[in-house]
Design a protein around this motif. Structure first.
Motif, PDB file in Angstrom:
ATOM      1  N   ALA A   1      -1.292   3.790  -3.186  1.00 25.12           N
ATOM      2  CA  ALA A   1      -1.760   5.073  -3.102  1.00 25.12           C
ATOM      3  C   ALA A   1      -1.373   5.793  -2.232  1.00 25.12           C
ATOM      4  CB  ALA A   1      -3.323   4.949  -2.810  1.00 25.12           C
ATOM      5  N   VAL A   2      -0.835   7.081  -2.498  1.00 28.30           N
ATOM      6  CA  VAL A   2      -0.188   7.861  -1.612  1.00 28.30           C
ATOM      7  C   VAL A   2      -0.901   9.232  -1.321  1.00 28.30           C
ATOM      8  CG1 VAL A   2       2.154   9.207  -1.268  1.00 28.30           C
ATOM      9  CG2 VAL A   2       2.202   6.973  -2.263  1.00 28.30           C
ATOM     10  N   SER A   3      -1.011   9.916  -0.007  1.00 25.88           N
ATOM     11  CA  SER A   3      -1.730  11.047   0.016  1.00 25.88           C
ATOM     12  C   SER A   3      -0.998  12.211  -0.480  1.00 25.88           C
ATOM     13  CB  SER A   3      -1.830  11.178   1.392  1.00 25.88           C
ATOM     14  OG  SER A   3      -2.398  12.670   1.713  1.00 25.88           O
ATOM     15  N   THR A   4      -1.846  13.135  -1.161  1.00 28.66           N
ATOM     16  CA  THR A   4      -0.625  14.475  -1.759  1.00 28.66           C
ATOM     17  C   THR A   4      -0.750  15.667  -0.610  1.00 28.66           C
ATOM     18  OG1 THR A   4      -2.856  15.369  -2.550  1.00 28.66           O
ATOM     19  CG2 THR A   4      -1.733  13.672  -4.032  1.00 28.66           C
ATOM     20  N   GLU A   5      -1.438  15.350   0.621  1.00 29.51           N
ATOM     21  CA  GLU A   5      -1.555  16.087   1.771  1.00 29.51           C
ATOM     22  C   GLU A   5      -0.436  16.088   2.344  1.00 29.51           C
ATOM     23  OE1 GLU A   5      -4.278  17.789   5.339  1.00 29.51           O
ATOM     24  OE2 GLU A   5      -4.986  16.141   3.949  1.00 29.51           O
ATOM     25  N   ASN A   6      -0.188  14.956   2.968  1.00 26.52           N
ATOM     26  CA  ASN A   6       1.154  14.532   3.794  1.00 26.52           C
ATOM     27  C   ASN A   6       1.833  13.511   3.307  1.00 26.52           C
ATOM     28  OD1 ASN A   6      -0.443  12.121   4.257  1.00 26.52           O
ATOM     29  ND2 ASN A   6      -1.586  12.588   5.962  1.00 26.52           N
ATOM     30  N   GLN A   7       1.845  13.121   2.087  1.00 27.82           N
ATOM     31  CA  GLN A   7       2.628  12.184   1.420  1.00 27.82           C
ATOM     32  C   GLN A   7       2.936  10.850   2.195  1.00 27.82           C
ATOM     33  OE1 GLN A   7       3.283  13.996  -1.141  1.00 27.82           O
ATOM     34  NE2 GLN A   7       3.037  15.787   0.080  1.00 27.82           N
ATOM     35  N   GLU A   8       2.010  10.587   2.860  1.00 29.35           N
ATOM     36  CA  GLU A   8       1.858   9.065   3.509  1.00 29.35           C
ATOM     37  C   GLU A   8       1.102   7.958   2.737  1.00 29.35           C
ATOM     38  OE1 GLU A   8       0.160   9.366   7.219  1.00 29.35           O
ATOM     39  OE2 GLU A   8       1.752  10.562   8.311  1.00 29.35           O
ATOM     40  N   VAL A   9       1.529   6.806   2.833  1.00 30.82           N
ATOM     41  CA  VAL A   9       1.052   5.883   2.074  1.00 30.82           C
ATOM     42  C   VAL A   9      -0.367   5.641   2.613  1.00 30.82           C
ATOM     43  CG1 VAL A   9       0.989   3.220   1.643  1.00 30.82           C
ATOM     44  CG2 VAL A   9       3.122   4.768   1.390  1.00 30.82           C
ATOM     45  N   LEU A  10      -1.456   5.334   1.795  1.00 26.64           N
ATOM     46  CA  LEU A  10      -2.796   5.295   2.363  1.00 26.64           C
ATOM     47  C   LEU A  10      -3.123   3.858   2.333  1.00 26.64           C
ATOM     48  CD1 LEU A  10      -4.918   8.096   0.394  1.00 26.64           C
ATOM     49  CD2 LEU A  10      -3.960   8.271   2.769  1.00 26.64           C
ATOM     50  N   TRP A  11      -2.483   3.140   1.266  1.00 33.08           N
ATOM     51  CA  TRP A  11      -2.788   1.568   1.118  1.00 33.08           C
ATOM     52  C   TRP A  11      -1.867   1.032   0.090  1.00 33.08           C
ATOM     53  CZ3 TRP A  11      -4.204   0.945  -3.522  1.00 33.08           C
ATOM     54  CH2 TRP A  11      -5.090   1.696  -4.126  1.00 33.08           C
ATOM     55  N   ARG A  12      -1.639  -0.409   0.476  1.00 32.00           N
ATOM     56  CA  ARG A  12      -1.167  -1.006  -0.851  1.00 32.00           C
ATOM     57  C   ARG A  12      -1.874  -2.247  -1.129  1.00 32.00           C
ATOM     58  NH1 ARG A  12       4.683  -0.176  -0.545  1.00 32.00           N
ATOM     59  NH2 ARG A  12       5.369   1.227   1.040  1.00 32.00           N
ATOM     60  N   HIS A  13      -1.910  -2.616  -2.452  1.00 33.08           N
ATOM     61  CA  HIS A  13      -2.696  -3.415  -2.914  1.00 33.08           C
ATOM     62  C   HIS A  13      -2.061  -4.433  -3.995  1.00 33.08           C
ATOM     63  CE1 HIS A  13      -6.383  -5.715  -3.950  1.00 33.08           C
ATOM     64  NE2 HIS A  13      -6.380  -5.213  -5.222  1.00 33.08           N
ATOM     65  N   LEU A  14      -2.097  -5.959  -3.729  1.00 32.36           N
ATOM     66  CA  LEU A  14      -1.518  -6.757  -4.553  1.00 32.36           C
ATOM     67  C   LEU A  14      -2.445  -7.471  -5.467  1.00 32.36           C
ATOM     68  CD1 LEU A  14       0.902  -8.361  -2.012  1.00 32.36           C
ATOM     69  CD2 LEU A  14       1.542  -6.459  -3.334  1.00 32.36           C
ATOM     70  N   ILE A  15      -1.979  -7.516  -6.822  1.00 29.07           N
ATOM     71  CA  ILE A  15      -2.831  -8.107  -7.757  1.00 29.07           C
ATOM     72  C   ILE A  15      -1.985  -9.136  -8.418  1.00 29.07           C
ATOM     73  CG2 ILE A  15      -3.992  -7.927 -10.026  1.00 29.07           C
ATOM     74  CD1 ILE A  15      -4.221  -4.918  -9.204  1.00 29.07           C
ATOM     75  N   GLU A  16      -2.596 -10.413  -8.129  1.00 30.95           N
ATOM     76  CA  GLU A  16      -1.554 -11.742  -8.584  1.00 30.95           C
ATOM     77  C   GLU A  16      -1.417 -11.477 -10.391  1.00 30.95           C
ATOM     78  OE1 GLU A  16      -0.325 -13.989  -7.139  1.00 30.95           O
ATOM     79  OE2 GLU A  16      -1.034 -13.667  -5.111  1.00 30.95           O
ATOM     80  N   THR A  17      -0.425 -11.729 -11.051  1.00 28.17           N
ATOM     81  CA  THR A  17      -0.375 -11.439 -12.409  1.00 28.17           C
ATOM     82  C   THR A  17       0.498 -12.891 -12.997  1.00 28.17           C
ATOM     83  OG1 THR A  17       0.431 -10.385 -14.211  1.00 28.17           O
ATOM     84  CG2 THR A  17       1.477 -10.026 -12.204  1.00 28.17           C
ATOM     85  N   ALA A  18       0.111 -13.263 -13.968  1.00 25.02           N
ATOM     86  CA  ALA A  18       0.923 -14.533 -14.693  1.00 25.02           C
ATOM     87  C   ALA A  18       1.489 -14.030 -15.964  1.00 25.02           C
ATOM     88  CB  ALA A  18      -0.145 -15.783 -14.911  1.00 25.02           C
ATOM     89  N   ASP A  19       1.451 -12.714 -16.417  1.00 25.69           N
ATOM     90  CA  ASP A  19       1.513 -12.177 -17.727  1.00 25.69           C
ATOM     91  C   ASP A  19       3.004 -11.530 -17.912  1.00 25.69           C
ATOM     92  OD1 ASP A  19      -0.847 -13.158 -18.944  1.00 25.69           O
ATOM     93  OD2 ASP A  19      -1.838 -11.649 -17.963  1.00 25.69           O
ATOM     94  N   CYS A  20       3.254 -10.973 -16.562  1.00 23.95           N
ATOM     95  CA  CYS A  20       4.400  -9.927 -16.497  1.00 23.95           C
ATOM     96  C   CYS A  20       5.834 -10.350 -15.837  1.00 23.95           C
ATOM     97  CB  CYS A  20       3.850  -8.564 -15.844  1.00 23.95           C
ATOM     98  SG  CYS A  20       2.687  -7.872 -16.985  1.00 23.95           S
ATOM     99  N   GLY A  21       5.523 -11.356 -15.451  1.00 26.66           N
ATOM    100  CA  GLY A  21       7.019 -12.022 -14.523  1.00 26.66           C
ATOM    101  C   GLY A  21       8.138 -12.487 -15.492  1.00 26.66           C
TER     102      GLY A  21
END
Length: 439
Positions: free
Chosen positions: A171-191
């Protein structure tokens, strides 16, 4: 700098110094800012809503990888929508290994947001397989506007711990272009070897939950995830379900029921477990897409269940009136105001077709080609605020979205993404360019 006249001059030296300073000064000099430095004047940027012409000179180049449009599967295409979201004078350009934030007036790259984990797909591969990214979603995160973009990545193993494939959502702020957060989701389908066969889209958000849909390159549903953007946390996960759109309180998509067979279904976005409705007639090779904010276009072009339907995502019921002209393989554009236009492109084997309908009522407004009127259909590139941008063998053209009549015959380009400041189009050289708008 502000100048004040002295009413009393102390001698010839003082007068000479004052005259020299006056000669070097200017009434246009910017006032100092709080740090004592000269503040830079803010450039005046004129926008046109909606734009009808585009400057052909001084176009801004966007990242090359974004110009390699994905045609579905292992090839690049010259049709489709670039993974670009325009907000004011900023372009948010998604590629497999980064989010480029570009000032479309100056051409300055403000920042490149990369995944922290090792990306499994890179920009270097897009020339062959296309850009797998989709336009970043704009949504509210903790009261601030942000764009969300997913990356397919790998957490590198250490010691006896094996490497793991993840989807890293940023997630990136559109006001100051800074990263608000990063979130990891485990996946077994796409690697692994299937990395380039995996299609990931943040399809929408409602009441603080953003929905990520995942399918393979044939459209077979793999999984969907509800992300609590305030956490962030994965609030829910649904296997074998590929979300297509979020509308109101519902997430609508395709639920796999077997090899290439799917149901159209809707779940509560808040929890992902309560099923609101399901179309019990399973469909072969089902494809779905939003047709504006109030309808979903579903097609099943093969087998006994051959059908094309426009349905209400709140109920699952088909539109009460007949919408003539819809066909398999169509893509739909919503002008952000009141019109949806669905279309096929001229691929050299068949002529383009287009049908426009009211976004609220689904009443058909016009369709092309019109043999009686001697008119062909344009290859539609985008629609925005009452206008449809396309091109024919005669060149770029702009249509009035409600009447279908030609509105502008010489716009300069047929933008694939557009706002009041720029139109984004493919260059003849194969790059992606942002052209300034003009009246």
């Amino acid at each position: 700098m502000r100048w004040t006249r002295r009413t009393r001059l102390a001698g010839l030296l003082g007068l000479t110094m004052l005259l020299a300073a006056t000669a070097c000064g200017s009434d246009d000099t910017a006032p100092p800012d709080r740090n004592g430095d000269l503040a830079q004047p803010t450039p005046v940027v004129e926008g046109y809503d909606p734009p009808q012409h585009f400057h052909q000179s001084s176009a801004i180049a966007l990242p090359e990888a974004a110009a390699h449009l994905s045609g579905g599967g292992w090839y690049a295409s010259d049709t489709g929508k670039p993974a670009v979201t325009l907000l004011g004078i900023h372009a948010y350009v998604a590629v497999p290994d980064g989010l480029h934030i570009v000032d479309v007036i100056t051409g300055e790259t403000i920042d490149v947001i990369e995944p922290e984990q090792r990306p499994l797909r890179t920009s270097e591969n897009t020339r062959i397989v296309g850009n797998s990214a989709h336009p970043p979603l704009v949504t509210d995160v903790g009261g601030a506007q942000a764009v969300l973009v997913p990356f397919l990545a790998e957490i590198t193993g250490q010691g006896t711990a094996a490497s793991r494939d993840v989807i890293e959502v940023v997630a990136v702020s559109t006001e100051n272009q800074e990263v608000l957060w990063r979130h990891l989701i485990e996946t077994a389908d796409c690697g692994g070897m299937s990395a380039y066969d995996c299609d990931m889209t943040v399809v929408g958000a409602s009441d603080g939950v953003a929905v990520l849909g995942v399918a393979d390159d044939n459209g077979t549903p793999l999984a969907s995830y509800g992300i609590d953007v305030a956490g962030p946390t994965t609030k829910w996960e649904l296997d074998d379900f590929a979300a297509t759109m979020v509308t109101g309180e519902l997430t609508v998509g395709a639920l796999s029921s077997g090899f290439l067979e799917s149901y159209t279904v809707a779940y509560e976005t808040s929890n992902g477990t309560e099923q609101r409705w399901i179309d019990d007639d399973d469909t072969y090779a089902l494809s779905m897409q939003p047709a504006g904010p109030h309808w979903v276009l579903t097609t099943s072009p093969y087998g006994a269940n051959d059908r094309i339907r426009l349905i209400d995502p709140q109920t699952g019921e088909p539109v009460p009136t007949e919408v003539d002209g819809l066909s398999a393989g169509m893509r739909c554009e919503y002008d952000g105001s009141s019109v949806v236009v669905c279309f096929t492109t001229d691929d050299g084997l068949s002529t383009a077709t287009a049908v426009a309908f009211d976004a609220q009522s689904a009443e058909v407004l016009w369709s092309l080609p019109d043999e009686n009127g001697g008119r062909v259909a344009p290859t539609v590139r985008s629609a925005w605020h009452g206008l449809v941008y396309g091109e024919t063998s005669n060149g770029p053209v702009i249509l009035d979205a409600r009447s279908g009549r030609d509105a502008v015959l010489d716009p300069g380009i047929a933008p694939r993404v557009v706002n009041e400041y720029v139109g984004v189009a493919l260059a003849d050289s194969g790059g992606l360019l942002a052209y300034r708008t003009r009246g």
